[in-house]
Scaffold this motif. Structure first.
Motif, PDB file in Angstrom:
ATOM      1  N   SER A  63       1.036  -1.372  -0.027  1.00 43.79           N
ATOM      2  CA  SER A  63      -0.096  -0.065   0.054  1.00 43.79           C
ATOM      3  C   SER A  63       0.681   1.223   0.034  1.00 43.79           C
ATOM      4  CB  SER A  63      -0.909   0.215   1.133  1.00 43.79           C
ATOM      5  OG  SER A  63      -0.670  -0.738   2.436  1.00 43.79           O
ATOM      6  N   TYR A  64       1.095   1.812   1.203  1.00 43.10           N
ATOM      7  CA  TYR A  64       1.902   3.412   1.134  1.00 43.10           C
ATOM      8  C   TYR A  64       3.595   2.993   1.482  1.00 43.10           C
ATOM      9  CZ  TYR A  64       2.086   2.168   6.039  1.00 43.10           C
ATOM     10  OH  TYR A  64       2.580   0.695   7.453  1.00 43.10           O
ATOM     11  N   GLY A  65       3.515   1.713   1.483  1.00 47.46           N
ATOM     12  CA  GLY A  65       5.166   1.121   1.305  1.00 47.46           C
ATOM     13  C   GLY A  65       5.675   0.795  -0.208  1.00 47.46           C
ATOM     14  N   ALA A  66       6.361   0.090   0.843  1.00 51.54           N
ATOM     15  CA  ALA A  66       7.422   0.009  -0.855  1.00 51.54           C
ATOM     16  C   ALA A  66       6.698   0.313  -2.431  1.00 51.54           C
ATOM     17  CB  ALA A  66       7.742  -1.517  -1.131  1.00 51.54           C
ATOM     18  N   SER A  71       6.914   3.660  -7.552  1.00 49.58           N
ATOM     19  CA  SER A  71       6.400   4.499  -8.435  1.00 49.58           C
ATOM     20  C   SER A  71       6.823   5.906  -8.422  1.00 49.58           C
ATOM     21  CB  SER A  71       4.527   4.275  -8.275  1.00 49.58           C
ATOM     22  OG  SER A  71       3.976   5.324  -7.445  1.00 49.58           O
ATOM     23  N   ARG A  72       7.840   5.909  -7.245  1.00 51.34           N
ATOM     24  CA  ARG A  72       8.309   7.383  -7.482  1.00 51.34           C
ATOM     25  C   ARG A  72       7.469   9.295  -7.047  1.00 51.34           C
ATOM     26  NH1 ARG A  72      13.650   7.098 -10.530  1.00 51.34           N
ATOM     27  NH2 ARG A  72      13.668   8.959  -9.739  1.00 51.34           N
ATOM     28  N   SER A  73       6.220   8.460  -6.106  1.00 51.83           N
ATOM     29  CA  SER A  73       5.359   9.308  -5.293  1.00 51.83           C
ATOM     30  C   SER A  73       5.821  10.165  -4.548  1.00 51.83           C
ATOM     31  CB  SER A  73       4.266   9.052  -4.748  1.00 51.83           C
ATOM     32  OG  SER A  73       3.585   8.287  -5.797  1.00 51.83           O
ATOM     33  N   TYR A  74       7.310   9.394  -3.901  1.00 54.71           N
ATOM     34  CA  TYR A  74       7.938  10.086  -2.770  1.00 54.71           C
ATOM     35  C   TYR A  74       8.782  10.942  -2.686  1.00 54.71           C
ATOM     36  CZ  TYR A  74       5.065   7.192   0.136  1.00 54.71           C
ATOM     37  OH  TYR A  74       2.826   6.705   0.691  1.00 54.71           O
ATOM     38  N   ASP A  75       9.428  11.430  -2.344  1.00 55.46           N
ATOM     39  CA  ASP A  75      10.908  12.380  -2.082  1.00 55.46           C
ATOM     40  C   ASP A  75      11.977  11.183  -1.887  1.00 55.46           C
ATOM     41  OD1 ASP A  75      12.721  13.906  -1.937  1.00 55.46           O
ATOM     42  OD2 ASP A  75      11.850  15.813  -1.471  1.00 55.46           O
ATOM     43  N   LYS A 375      -4.050  10.617   4.887  1.00 56.66           N
ATOM     44  CA  LYS A 375      -4.547   8.717   4.783  1.00 56.66           C
ATOM     45  C   LYS A 375      -3.951   8.333   5.783  1.00 56.66           C
ATOM     46  CE  LYS A 375      -5.496   8.791  -0.291  1.00 56.66           C
ATOM     47  NZ  LYS A 375      -5.440   8.084  -1.527  1.00 56.66           N
ATOM     48  N   PHE A 376      -2.039   8.274   6.322  1.00 60.13           N
ATOM     49  CA  PHE A 376      -1.695   7.809   7.330  1.00 60.13           C
ATOM     50  C   PHE A 376      -0.560   8.864   8.185  1.00 60.13           C
ATOM     51  CE2 PHE A 376      -2.646   5.149   3.236  1.00 60.13           C
ATOM     52  CZ  PHE A 376      -2.827   3.662   3.867  1.00 60.13           C
ATOM     53  N   SER A 377      -1.097   9.754   7.491  1.00 55.48           N
ATOM     54  CA  SER A 377      -0.670  11.110   8.887  1.00 55.48           C
ATOM     55  C   SER A 377      -1.762  11.121   9.784  1.00 55.48           C
ATOM     56  CB  SER A 377      -0.150  11.492   8.282  1.00 55.48           C
ATOM     57  OG  SER A 377       0.693  12.995   9.599  1.00 55.48           O
ATOM     58  N   LEU A 378      -1.138  10.805  10.736  1.00 55.90           N
ATOM     59  CA  LEU A 378      -2.558  10.843  12.148  1.00 55.90           C
ATOM     60  C   LEU A 378      -2.167  11.647  13.297  1.00 55.90           C
ATOM     61  CD1 LEU A 378      -3.332   7.238  13.135  1.00 55.90           C
ATOM     62  CD2 LEU A 378      -4.470   8.569  11.119  1.00 55.90           C
ATOM     63  N   ALA A 379      -0.629  12.597  12.903  1.00 58.69           N
ATOM     64  CA  ALA A 379      -0.214  13.768  13.609  1.00 58.69           C
ATOM     65  C   ALA A 379      -0.991  14.881  14.062  1.00 58.69           C
ATOM     66  CB  ALA A 379       0.993  14.232  12.850  1.00 58.69           C
ATOM     67  N   GLY A 380      -1.612  15.400  15.096  1.00 57.50           N
ATOM     68  CA  GLY A 380      -2.658  16.087  15.289  1.00 57.50           C
ATOM     69  C   GLY A 380      -3.804  16.271  15.372  1.00 57.50           C
ATOM     70  N   CYS A 458      -0.203   6.989  -2.327  1.00 59.69           N
ATOM     71  CA  CYS A 458      -0.067   6.374  -0.974  1.00 59.69           C
ATOM     72  C   CYS A 458      -1.144   5.426  -1.000  1.00 59.69           C
ATOM     73  CB  CYS A 458      -0.159   7.172   0.100  1.00 59.69           C
ATOM     74  SG  CYS A 458       0.610   8.969   0.049  1.00 59.69           S
ATOM     75  N   GLU A 459      -1.073   4.353  -1.788  1.00 59.06           N
ATOM     76  CA  GLU A 459      -2.136   3.402  -2.323  1.00 59.06           C
ATOM     77  C   GLU A 459      -1.893   2.437  -2.935  1.00 59.06           C
ATOM     78  OE1 GLU A 459      -6.223   3.730  -2.355  1.00 59.06           O
ATOM     79  OE2 GLU A 459      -6.881   5.558  -1.248  1.00 59.06           O
ATOM     80  N   GLY A 460      -0.810   2.502  -3.544  1.00 65.32           N
ATOM     81  CA  GLY A 460      -0.216   1.477  -3.872  1.00 65.32           C
ATOM     82  C   GLY A 460      -0.467   0.835  -5.052  1.00 65.32           C
ATOM     83  N   GLN A 461      -1.278   1.197  -5.767  1.00 66.53           N
ATOM     84  CA  GLN A 461      -1.787   1.201  -7.502  1.00 66.53           C
ATOM     85  C   GLN A 461      -0.801   1.401  -8.769  1.00 66.53           C
ATOM     86  OE1 GLN A 461      -3.970  -0.919  -7.664  1.00 66.53           O
ATOM     87  NE2 GLN A 461      -3.107  -1.681  -4.467  1.00 66.53           N
ATOM     88  N   LEU A 462       0.285   2.734  -8.651  1.00 68.80           N
ATOM     89  CA  LEU A 462       0.229   3.421  -9.458  1.00 68.80           C
ATOM     90  C   LEU A 462       1.249   2.870 -10.139  1.00 68.80           C
ATOM     91  CD1 LEU A 462       0.381   7.468  -7.975  1.00 68.80           C
ATOM     92  CD2 LEU A 462      -1.397   6.336  -9.238  1.00 68.80           C
ATOM     93  N   ILE A 463       2.232   2.240  -9.151  1.00 70.76           N
ATOM     94  CA  ILE A 463       2.852   1.350 -10.284  1.00 70.76           C
ATOM     95  C   ILE A 463       2.651   0.155 -11.227  1.00 70.76           C
ATOM     96  CG2 ILE A 463       3.238  -0.427  -7.943  1.00 70.76           C
ATOM     97  CD1 ILE A 463       6.292   1.009 -10.537  1.00 70.76           C
TER      98      ILE A 463
END
Length: 498
Positions: A63-66, A71-75, A375-380, A458-463
């Motif tokens: 999903s949000y990880g590998a 898919s190179r969504s992250y910096d 979606k996955f950050s629960l901060a605050g 962040c759901e792992g589908q783009l790749i």
């Protein structure tokens, strides 16, 4: 019941063998007692969902990880997530991606082995008594088939060439396993595995259909309570009580691999296999169901945004739209490592949200704070107010059915395709991207890909989108050409499960 739960947990946590696919279920030790009664089958089926929810699979990697990093969504320039960086740069033979691939491979086949064990026992056992008789028996069997098919499909998408660059999938790369225990399993052509998976999912859908859609059985209760309009009216009225089946196992059917999720999964698999007619048929069934608000609906725009500002009125995972998700009670511990507010070096940040969401009115942009996906950050935020945000990972959401249906019908009925596509845009207040009636196929597909990027961040589908269409990855400021190399190597077949 406690005895069966303990046995189920033991079967999940303890296993070993000498060959990568000679996967022996630890339930084998307990089969005489575990499968004596219906609740033993319930425990075994629940165990499959637990396995899939772990970090190795949907809890992180799928999903949000590998897969999202791939898919190179992250910096990933900070250099602290070397496995993800190597994966994004297609350096599969480095130790991180090698270990990652092995872990995913082994866990998928572990789930398949356990599903095969359940299926074989249930098909051979004519004496076990289920409440509602064969309707419940078939429901359990159908779910097990669907899980087995889903795991085979994930293996195909990760470890084989896309059919579009492999003459429809003629290369034999991975095995298709339907027996337990399984010792000799030669690789099977990808197109054959996809054909097997489609046939099995079609059978599974018919097996679960009576339990889920007939008012006489408990599955329909869950789907009635999944109705968004009904739930919102209850919330407004201050009533949060919903109806549930008396038996715990029969509750929350709408979150499991029941009739509607299997239907959407069929659309996903058929599209990947290149059968657009079938893919449209299944996807459009979901579209029509959503349009009538029979069960599922899009999350209202007012419920999409920043939970740090309005925790009690924001649904970060868009849970109304989750047609299939997995539950992990420790999910927030997993996501904290990557997205937690106290984490600095390992944060997964979106490359450039303002470049991707160049329409400031798109409500999905409001759900990204400081390049962090809420979606996955629960901060605050107050987790208790965020509905299912702390425990549920979306595996499939209903917007995908709209995208599949629009893509598959475009060549035959452009007006229908645009109607479906624009409906999804409307739900995100993104009508600025509405396409003209005379739009050509290239421009339509360009817009569709951009919507996939915005919707499933962040759901792992783009790749899998880039792979299925064999198009370059889209990144901020340009593209990344992968040359058809979106294939993780099959792990060493002599590697044991550890």
């Amino acid at each position: 019941m406690k005895k069966y739960i303990i046995l189920g947990l033991l079967s999940i946590g303890l296993y070993s063998c000498d060959s990568w696919l000679d996967v022996k279920s630890d339930q084998e030790v307990y089969e005489e007692s575990m499968f004596e009664e219906s609740r033993g089958y319930y425990t075994a089926l629940n165990g499959l969902y637990i396995l899939m929810s772990e970090g190795t699979l949907y809890g992180t990697n799928l999903s949000y990880g590998a897969m999202e990093a791939w898919s190179r969504s992250y910096d990933l320039d900070n250099g602290n997530l070397t496995t993800f960086t190597d994966l994004a740069n297609l350096r599969y033979r480095n130790s991180g991606p090698t270990d990652l691939g092995k872990a995913i491979w082994l866990r998928c086949y572990k789930v398949i082995a356990e599903a095969n064990n359940l299926i074989q026992n249930l098909e051979a056992d004519k004496d076990v008594i289920f409440k509602y008789g064969d309707v419940t028996r078939n429901m359990v069997l159908g779910e097990a088939y669907a899980i087995r098919s889903l795991m085979h499909f994930e293996i195909v998408r990760i470890f084989t060439k896309a059919p579009v660059i492999d003459q429809g999938g003629v290369t034999a790369t991975v095995p298709y396993v339907t027996e337990f225990p399984s010792h000799v399993n030669p690789p099977v052509p990808t197109k054959d595995i996809l054909e097997f998976v489609i046939k099995e999912l079609e059978a599974a859908r018919e097996l679960v259909k009576p339990f889920d859609l007939d008012d006489k059985y408990p599955g329909s209760i869950s789907y009635q309570d999944r109705n968004v309009d009904r739930r919102l009216k209850l919330e407004v009225a201050g009533e949060i009580t919903v109806n549930h089946a008396n038996e715990e196992f029969f509750r929350y059917r709408a979150d499991r691999l029941g009739y509607y999720p299997i239907t959407q999964l069929l659309a996903r698999v058929c599209l990947y296999a290149g059968d657009k007619d079938k893919a449209y048929e299944y996807a459009n069934e979901i579209v029509e169901m959503v349009n009538t608000q029979t069960v599922y609906d899009f999350t209202a725009p007012g419920f999409i945004g920043n939970p740090e500002i309005a925790a009690s009125t924001v649904h970060p995972r868009l849970h109304e739209e989750i047609i299939f998700g997995v539950y992990n009670s420790k999910l927030s511990d997993l996501t904290e490592y990557y997205f937690g507010k106290n984490v600095t070096t390992n944060r997964l940040r979106i490359k450039d949200p303002n470049d991707l969401f160049d329409n400031p009115n798109d409500v999905r942009l409001k759900a990204i704070v400081d390049r962090m996906p809420t979606k996955f950050s629960l901060a605050g935020s107050n987790e208790a107010d965020m509905k299912r945000a702390s425990t549920t990972v979306p595996v499939m959401r209903i917007p995908e059915a709209y995208y599949i249906a629009a893509e598959c019908i475009f060549d035959k009925d452009k007006a229908k395709a645009l109607e479906i596509f624009h409906k999804a845009l409307e739900k995100r207040l993104n009508q600025v991207y509405n396409l003209p009636e005379n739009v050509d196929k290239e421009r339509f597909m360009d817009a569709l890909v951009e919507e996939y990027r915005r919707e499933f961040l962040c759901e792992g589908q783009l790749i899998y989108l880039y792979k299925r269409l064999n198009i370059p990855m889209r990144i901020s400021g340009g593209v990344f050409v992968h040359d058809g190399k979106l294939v993780m190597p099959v792990p060493d077949t002599e590697s044991g499960i550890e």
